[in-house]
Design an enzyme around this catalytic site. Structure first.
Site, short mmCIF file in Angstrom:
data_model
loop_
_atom_site.label_atom_id
_atom_site.label_comp_id
_atom_site.label_asym_id
_atom_site.label_seq_id
_atom_site.Cartn_x
_atom_site.Cartn_y
_atom_site.Cartn_z
N PRO A 9 0.85 -1.20 0.00
CG PRO A 9 0.12 -0.97 2.20
CD PRO A 9 0.83 -1.91 1.28
CG MET A 10 3.59 2.61 -1.53
SD MET A 10 4.94 2.71 -2.73
CE MET A 10 4.30 1.73 -4.06
CD GLN A 63 -2.75 -0.09 5.16
OE1 GLN A 63 -2.55 1.07 4.85
NE2 GLN A 63 -1.77 -0.95 5.40
CB CYS A 93 1.36 4.78 8.87
SG CYS A 93 1.68 6.40 8.14
N GLY A 194 10.26 -4.65 2.56
CA GLY A 194 11.32 -3.68 2.80
C GLY A 194 12.47 -3.84 1.85
NE ARG A 218 10.75 2.76 -0.01
CZ ARG A 218 11.75 2.77 0.86
NH1 ARG A 218 12.36 3.89 1.12
NH2 ARG A 218 12.11 1.66 1.47
C1 LIG Z 1 4.80 7.06 -0.57
C2 LIG Z 1 4.55 5.93 0.40
C3 LIG Z 1 3.27 5.75 0.89
C4 LIG Z 1 3.02 4.69 1.80
N1 LIG Z 1 1.74 4.50 2.24
C5 LIG Z 1 1.45 3.42 3.02
C6 LIG Z 1 0.11 3.11 3.38
O1 LIG Z 1 -0.85 3.77 2.98
N2 LIG Z 1 -0.06 2.03 4.20
C7 LIG Z 1 0.96 1.24 4.63
O2 LIG Z 1 0.74 0.27 5.35
N3 LIG Z 1 2.24 1.51 4.28
C8 LIG Z 1 2.49 2.56 3.47
N4 LIG Z 1 3.78 2.79 3.07
C9 LIG Z 1 4.84 1.83 3.44
C10 LIG Z 1 5.00 0.76 2.35
O3 LIG Z 1 3.84 -0.01 2.20
C11 LIG Z 1 6.19 -0.17 2.67
O4 LIG Z 1 5.94 -0.82 3.88
C12 LIG Z 1 7.52 0.58 2.77
O5 LIG Z 1 7.66 1.52 1.73
C13 LIG Z 1 8.71 -0.40 2.72
O6 LIG Z 1 8.68 -1.16 1.54
P1 LIG Z 1 9.61 -0.80 0.26
O7 LIG Z 1 11.01 -0.72 0.76
O8 LIG Z 1 9.34 -1.92 -0.70
O9 LIG Z 1 9.12 0.53 -0.24
C14 LIG Z 1 4.06 3.82 2.19
C15 LIG Z 1 5.35 4.05 1.69
C16 LIG Z 1 5.60 5.05 0.80
C17 LIG Z 1 6.99 5.23 0.26
#
Ligand SMILES: Cc1cc2nc3c(=O)[nH]c(=O)nc-3n(C[C@H](O)[C@H](O)[C@H](O)COP(=O)(O)O)c2cc1C
Length: 315
Positions: A9-10, A63, A93, A194, A218
């Protein structure tokens, strides 16, 4: 579950257009942007958009975040009307706006309350309820294992662990060891998250943690085809070549066209600026192109920008 990859989720970037794009490239599961449980109970229109489910995205989770069990249960009942396959609770978060009001990672400081939230939501709906959380609040209070057990005992059907503390925000390195410890401590599926950006980092997450599925955030921004690379590798054992720049630009245009279709050009183009800067990262002449990307207003400018990118690449 097949060994492929889910889209994380982002908020602000992982909207329906992006999720459908990732799904087409082979993401096996997607999670929607976090929606406020309080916002839902006040019937905010903005919140409702975050919960949109479409057939193309299935299986999909919506979510919710919030730290009050009753409000979360009420919001969950409203959320299932959008017919998601799974309901995920955000307990990771780090943003002060979310954690400061008792939601997101703030729940990691109060595992018993977190357990009550999970129980209230799980009792309120019939679909699986999952929880996404972190390693702990800070290095002095690493509690992911205890936290995971509490979530499981209160009805969670699966867990996603982002191997960083709240205080680490998004800074590397990610701790895969804590994800392995969680996996060993519970009997429900565990999703590892991660810093997965390609095949080697995906293999590392599966091998180091024994997790049931990996989740990419990301690493998919400006590179939704990462899911095709992962799916291809995990089904054939072979590496897929990076798509040509033409194909990459085609994907960018299609993604933004879809966003315009769902959100209207004005909103979609404002948000597209961020996506475009990811798509053009590393291409020749990126600095000047990024300046152009930050001014985008109409969809047709995206196609012109894509042509510019291709022209620069041939110089
Ligand atoms: C721009 C952005 C928005 C995010 N929004 C959420 C969200 O709405 N809910 C959530 O559980 N995590 C959110 N995250 C965290 C990501 O889901 C993820 O756990 C975190 O980026 C680590 O994973 P990655 O290294 O693959 O990016 C967000 C991360 C980013 C960068």
């Amino acid at each position: 579950m097949p060994k492929t990859a889910a889209l994380a989720p982002m908020a602000g970037v992982g909207d329906r257009a992006f999720r459908e794009t990732c799904k087409e490239f082979g993401a096996c599961y997607v999670v929607g942007e976090m929606a406020s449980s309080k916002g839902m109970c006040y019937q905010s229109k903005k919140t409702a958009v975050l919960l949109e489910v479409s057939e193309l995205q299935r299986p999909m989770a919506v979510q919710l975040f919030g730290g009050e069990p009753d409000t979360m249960a009420e919001a969950a009942q409203m959320a299932v009307q959008y017919k998601p396959d799974v309901l995920d609770i955000n307990m990771g978060c780090p943003a002060p706006k979310i954690a400061g009001s008792g939601g997101g990672s703030a729940l990691m400081k109060d595992p018993l309350l977190a357990g009550r939230v999970v129980r209230a939501v799980a009792d309120a709906v019939k679909i699986p309820v999952t929880v996404k959380f972190r390693k702990g609040w800070d290095d002095q209070s690493v509690n992911a294992v205890e936290f995971a057990k509490i979530c499981e005992a209160n009805g969670a059907a699966a867990l996603t662990v982002h191997g960083r503390t709240r205080m680490q925000m998004y800074a590397p390195p990610v701790d895969r060891n804590i994800i392995r410890q969680v996996k060993q401590a519970v009997s429900i599926p565990v999703i590892g998250n991660g810093d997965i950006v390609d095949v080697p980092t995906a293999i590392q997450m599966y091998e180091d943690t024994g997790c049931d599925l990996i989740m990419v955030g990301r690493g998919a921004l400006g590179r939704p085809w990462v899911f095709a690379e992962l799916q291809h590798y995990f089904t054939t054992g072979k590496r897929l070549a990076e798509p040509s720049l033409e194909k990459q630009m085609e994907t960018m245009c299609r993604h933004i066209r879809l966003a315009c279709h769902y959100k209207g050009e004005t909103v979609a183009m404002r948000e597209a600026r961020r996506h475009v800067s990811y798509y053009i990262k590393g291409v020749r002449g990126a600095a000047a192109l990024r300046a152009a990307a930050s001014q985008l207003k109409e969809y047709k400018e995206i196609e012109l920008l894509a042509e510019e990118v291709l022209k620069h690449s041939k110089l």
